[in-house]
Design an enzyme around this catalytic site. Structure first.
Site, PDB file in Angstrom:
ATOM      1  N   ASP A 152      -9.265  -5.841   6.214  1.00  0.00           N
ATOM      2  CA  ASP A 152      -9.810  -6.720   5.178  1.00  0.00           C
ATOM      3  C   ASP A 152     -10.737  -7.757   5.795  1.00  0.00           C
ATOM      4  OD1 ASP A 152      -8.929  -5.791   2.622  1.00  0.00           O
ATOM      5  OD2 ASP A 152      -6.892  -6.259   3.252  1.00  0.00           O
ATOM      6  N   HIS A 202       0.814  -1.224   0.000  1.00  0.00           N
ATOM      7  CA  HIS A 202       0.000   0.000   0.000  1.00  0.00           C
ATOM      8  C   HIS A 202       0.846   1.271   0.000  1.00  0.00           C
ATOM      9  CE1 HIS A 202      -3.856  -1.925   0.257  1.00  0.00           C
ATOM     10  NE2 HIS A 202      -3.479  -2.639   1.301  1.00  0.00           N
TER      11      HIS A 202
HETATM   12  C1  3PY Z   1      -5.638  -5.143   7.042  1.00  0.00           C
HETATM   13  O1  3PY Z   1      -6.094  -4.733   8.118  1.00  0.00           O
HETATM   14  O2  3PY Z   1      -6.327  -5.617   6.134  1.00  0.00           O
HETATM   15  C2  3PY Z   1      -4.197  -5.087   6.827  1.00  0.00           C
HETATM   16  O3  3PY Z   1      -3.706  -5.570   5.840  1.00  0.00           O
HETATM   17  C3  3PY Z   1      -3.363  -4.403   7.856  1.00  0.00           C
HETATM   18  O4  3PY Z   1      -2.450  -3.607   7.216  1.00  0.00           O
HETATM   19 MG    MG Z   2      -5.095  -6.099   4.300  1.00  0.00          MG
END
Ligand code: 3PY
Ligand code: MG
Length: 255
Positions: A175, A44
């Site tokens: 996620d 990211h």
């Molecule tokens: C998430 O919370 O999805 C992550 O990948 C943390 O960076």
């Molecule tokens: Mg993630």
């Protein structure tokens, strides 16, 4: 300083931020601040491996274990992260046992895997290290951190955890919250319950568990619940927090 993998094996609980800014000074500051590790984020962040190498160098000098999060589960990126000297490689979006096994294979030299052998890379001391010691020892010195965060990965978790060579099962709460249909609600009871179930499974498989938190209070809570590898916000967010707090305090003349 002990390597990250060794510290995890000893059962140490480690704490460190994601680094999105493309500058080695951030790693120096992270080391001076006393973090255990830092995740140089090429998923990211704006970084690529040609910039990441100087950040790995700075991290080593500053006594903070460098981990590189790769852009995806691609063998070339995994090998590159380790070639430049990362102590750990973090691979996002693992959804199945097959994907987990592929990530581990890419991170290991033969016979455990298929990582390309080159003794002139930074991790090999540009050939200063004995080649047999390097090719024979690297698998035991570098940590493989797999992120399971989507619904598919969570459904396949028991299977994924049977793959040999995973050092940390990292659950991305953001996620995961999206998978649970509650995007962004990382303190939702359903997410906490799902996470506690995942922790039990990882612990039964003898694999350390990793998690991400936005603030220290939450970090302490998950530390007490037994998370071993806790990643803490990102440099840009921490900088924003400190900057905005100071700017507001100055305007309002209230600290
Ligand atoms: C998430 O919370 O999805 C992550 O990948 C943390 O960076
Ligand atoms: Mg993630």
């Amino acid at each position: 300083m002990a390597l990250l993998k060794e510290r995890l094996k000893q059962g140490e609980q480690v704490f460190g931020p994601f680094v999105n800014l493309c500058h080695p000074a951030v790693l120096e500051v992270a080391g001076l601040a006393g973090f255990d590790f830092a995740i140089i984020d090429t998923e990211h962040g704006e970084l690529s491996s040609d910039r990441a190498v100087d950040m790995v160098r700075a991290a080593k000098l500053a006594g903070v274990c460098p981990v590189v999060r790769v852009y995806g589960n691609q063998p070339e990126l995994i090998a590159k992260a380790l070639d430049i000297g990362a102590e750990g490689v973090q691979v996002p979006q693992i959804g199945s046992k097959k994907e987990a096994a592929a990530a581990v294979r890419a991170a290991k030299f033969s016979p455990a895997g298929t990582r390309g052998c080159n003794r002139y890379v930074r991790a090999a001391g540009y050939s200063a290290k004995d080649k047999f010691a390097y090719f024979g020892g690297a698998n035991e010195e570098t940590a493989v951190i797999l992120q399971v965060e989507g619904q598919e990965g969570i459904d396949n978790l028991t299977d994924i955890l049977t793959v040999k060579g995973i050092d940390v099962l990292f659950i991305g709460p953001y996620d995961l919250s999206a998978s649970l249909g509650i995007p962004g609600q990382v303190d939702h009871p359903d997410l906490v319950a799902a996470m506690q179930k995942n922790m039990k499974l990882a612990s039964a498989a003898g694999i350390a568990i990793g998690f991400f938190v936005d603030d220290v209070e939450t970090a302490i809570q998950w530390k007490r619940w037994g998370i071993q590898y806790l990643s803490f916000a990102a440099d840009v967010g921490l900088l924003y927090r400190a900057f905005s707090k100071a700017a507001r305090a100055f305007k309002e003349e209230k600290v």
